[in-house]
Motif scaffolding. Structure first.
Motif, PDB file in Angstrom:
ATOM      1  N   LEU A  13      -4.323  -0.187   4.532  1.00 43.79           N
ATOM      2  CA  LEU A  13      -3.274  -0.951   3.852  1.00 43.79           C
ATOM      3  C   LEU A  13      -1.930  -0.554   4.426  1.00 43.79           C
ATOM      4  O   LEU A  13      -1.514   0.592   4.311  1.00 43.79           O
ATOM      5  CB  LEU A  13      -3.303  -0.687   2.349  1.00 43.79           C
ATOM      6  N   ASN A  14      -1.242  -1.494   5.061  1.00 40.40           N
ATOM      7  CA  ASN A  14       0.099  -1.203   5.576  1.00 40.40           C
ATOM      8  C   ASN A  14       1.140  -1.971   4.773  1.00 40.40           C
ATOM      9  O   ASN A  14       0.828  -2.935   4.063  1.00 40.40           O
ATOM     10  CB  ASN A  14       0.206  -1.518   7.069  1.00 40.40           C
ATOM     11  N   MET A  15       2.379  -1.543   4.882  1.00 41.09           N
ATOM     12  CA  MET A  15       3.447  -2.090   4.055  1.00 41.09           C
ATOM     13  C   MET A  15       3.671  -3.568   4.300  1.00 41.09           C
ATOM     14  O   MET A  15       3.845  -4.355   3.364  1.00 41.09           O
ATOM     15  CB  MET A  15       4.739  -1.303   4.289  1.00 41.09           C
ATOM     16  N   GLN A  16       3.665  -3.992   5.554  1.00 41.17           N
ATOM     17  CA  GLN A  16       3.914  -5.403   5.837  1.00 41.17           C
ATOM     18  C   GLN A  16       2.827  -6.275   5.220  1.00 41.17           C
ATOM     19  O   GLN A  16       3.107  -7.366   4.706  1.00 41.17           O
ATOM     20  CB  GLN A  16       4.003  -5.643   7.336  1.00 41.17           C
ATOM     21  N   ALA A  17       1.577  -5.804   5.258  1.00 42.65           N
ATOM     22  CA  ALA A  17       0.480  -6.568   4.655  1.00 42.65           C
ATOM     23  C   ALA A  17       0.679  -6.701   3.150  1.00 42.65           C
ATOM     24  O   ALA A  17       0.420  -7.765   2.565  1.00 42.65           O
ATOM     25  CB  ALA A  17      -0.857  -5.899   4.959  1.00 42.65           C
ATOM     26  N   ALA A  18       1.137  -5.628   2.499  1.00 47.17           N
ATOM     27  CA  ALA A  18       1.373  -5.673   1.059  1.00 47.17           C
ATOM     28  C   ALA A  18       2.513  -6.627   0.727  1.00 47.17           C
ATOM     29  O   ALA A  18       2.436  -7.415  -0.232  1.00 47.17           O
ATOM     30  CB  ALA A  18       1.683  -4.278   0.531  1.00 47.17           C
ATOM     31  N   ILE A  19       3.592  -6.579   1.511  1.00 49.20           N
ATOM     32  CA  ILE A  19       4.717  -7.495   1.300  1.00 49.20           C
ATOM     33  C   ILE A  19       4.257  -8.934   1.464  1.00 49.20           C
ATOM     34  O   ILE A  19       4.571  -9.806   0.639  1.00 49.20           O
ATOM     35  CB  ILE A  19       5.860  -7.157   2.274  1.00 49.20           C
ATOM     36  N   LEU A 156      12.934   0.279   4.880  1.00 47.68           N
ATOM     37  CA  LEU A 156      13.062   0.351   6.334  1.00 47.68           C
ATOM     38  C   LEU A 156      12.255  -0.743   7.021  1.00 47.68           C
ATOM     39  O   LEU A 156      12.628  -1.206   8.104  1.00 47.68           O
ATOM     40  CB  LEU A 156      12.615   1.732   6.826  1.00 47.68           C
ATOM     41  N   THR A 157      11.165  -1.177   6.394  1.00 46.00           N
ATOM     42  CA  THR A 157      10.358  -2.253   6.966  1.00 46.00           C
ATOM     43  C   THR A 157      11.137  -3.563   7.006  1.00 46.00           C
ATOM     44  O   THR A 157      11.061  -4.307   7.993  1.00 46.00           O
ATOM     45  CB  THR A 157       9.057  -2.446   6.158  1.00 46.00           C
ATOM     46  N   VAL A 158      11.895  -3.852   5.956  1.00 44.31           N
ATOM     47  CA  VAL A 158      12.645  -5.113   5.912  1.00 44.31           C
ATOM     48  C   VAL A 158      14.057  -4.964   6.469  1.00 44.31           C
ATOM     49  O   VAL A 158      14.713  -5.975   6.782  1.00 44.31           O
ATOM     50  CB  VAL A 158      12.707  -5.688   4.476  1.00 44.31           C
TER      51      VAL A 158
END
Length: 343
Positions: A13-19, A156-158
């Protein structure tokens, strides 16, 4: 049925996938309101504050989801144990089940700690994406507990242009440990992490402020922050808690919540602001929820460009957990992740 421990969930599970999963959910809810059913979560207080225990909570969070082809039930059971950090255990423990509503078959049982952390963080990431100004250069982390790592990762991802991170924690050692762990585990972010002795030093130059505490009164005032800062407030999950001051709430040009129903019962910051005779903010001043923010495309650029403080208040809802957990369960089925068990 796939059994997925925390290590497996974390790996896949990575952050971009969750977003992406939550943004898809928000668009589905807007287009097909009957596809997702998520009753208000049940919250049971545990213990009372004493010399041997701090008060915590148990939460039961069910949701059903139709994805256009199949319908699923996702249930998360959570226990919040405030004394656990002293035991070197996570404050929040959780388990999630995912089942197919056509047959009733349980598809996956997974550890819910990382699901909860990433879901909560992804909500803040989405809010920051649509609400923060376009040229953010710094973020403050107020409260360096378990939720704070993924909160920072989401921002930081966005906002990958951010270069400076300010940390503040009531326990200074906790902030130092956060710095070491984040630099080790999230080396992809080339940021300067500064531990601040004083809260004011952490927030006064920040373009984004992440707040995740169990505070019972506002932590900073309007005079201590920038006039165009964006704030993600994910602590203060009970009416008796508060981490955002009344003057900050009253002076925010936009206040968005993740869940309308839940916020009226659990968002201590907003509940207390509304009830205070000394605060001008009332529930009628609420700008809306995350679904309206994400799906109201013509207003998105206006939200980012208009000067002023923006505030996102998150209390959580089962549908958000369900979206992320269903993504993981589908990956587990497709790739035979974890351990396969006959049920």
């Amino acid at each position: 049925m796939q059994l997925l421990n925390k290590a497996v969930v974390t790996e896949h599970l990575n952050m971009q996938a969750a977003i992406d999963a939550i943004e898809t959910l928000l668009h589905q809810q807007a287009a097909h309101p009957n596809w997702i059913k998520s009753p208000e979560r049940l919250v049971i207080s545990t213990f009372t504050d004493s010399d041997s225990h701090r008060s915590g909570s148990h939460l039961s969070m069910p949701a059903t989801m139709y994805d256009g082809e199949n319908e699923y039930t996702v249930v998360k059971l959570v226990t919040i144990c405030p004394d656990n950090p002293s035991r070197d255990m996570p404050t929040t423990t959780a388990i999630v089940t995912v089942s197919n509503n056509d047959t009733g078959a349980i598809l996956a049982v997974m550890d819910g700690i990382y699901i909860t952390q990433v879901r909560t963080a992804a909500l803040s990431g989405i809010a920051t994406k649509y609400m923060a100004k376009a040229d953010c250069q710094s973020v403050a982390v107020v409260g360096c507990g378990g939720m704070a790592y993924e909160q920072l990762h989401a921002v930081l991802t966005v906002c990958p242009e951010i270069k400076t991170v300010y940390l503040w924690n009531r326990n200074h050692e906790g902030a130092q440990q956060f710095k070491t762990r984040f630099a080790r585990d999230y080396a992809q972010w080339n940021v300067d992490i500064q531990v601040c002795e004083a809260l004011d030093d952490a927030v006064h130059d920040a373009d984004v402020i992440n707040v995740a505490t169990r505070a019972t009164e506002g932590l900073f005032s309007i005079a201590q922050i920038k006039s165009d800062v964006h704030i993600n407030a994910v602590g203060a999950y009970q009416p008796s808690m508060k981490e955002i001051s009344n003057d900050v709430i009253a002076n925010s040009k936009m206040v968005i919540v993740d869940d309308l129903a839940g916020s009226h019962h659990e968002a201590g910051d907003l509940i207390q602001a509304h009830d205070s005779d000394d605060c001008t903010w009332v529930w009628d001043d609420l700008s809306g929820d995350l679904q309206a923010l994400v799906t109201a495309a013509p207003k998105q650029e206006s939200a980012k460009s208009d000067k002023g403080i923006t505030l996102f208040k998150s209390v959580g809802a089962a549908s958000f957990d369900a979206a992320v957990a269903l993504y993981v369960a589908k990956q587990a089925q497709q790739q035979s992740l974890g351990s396969s068990v006959d049920w």
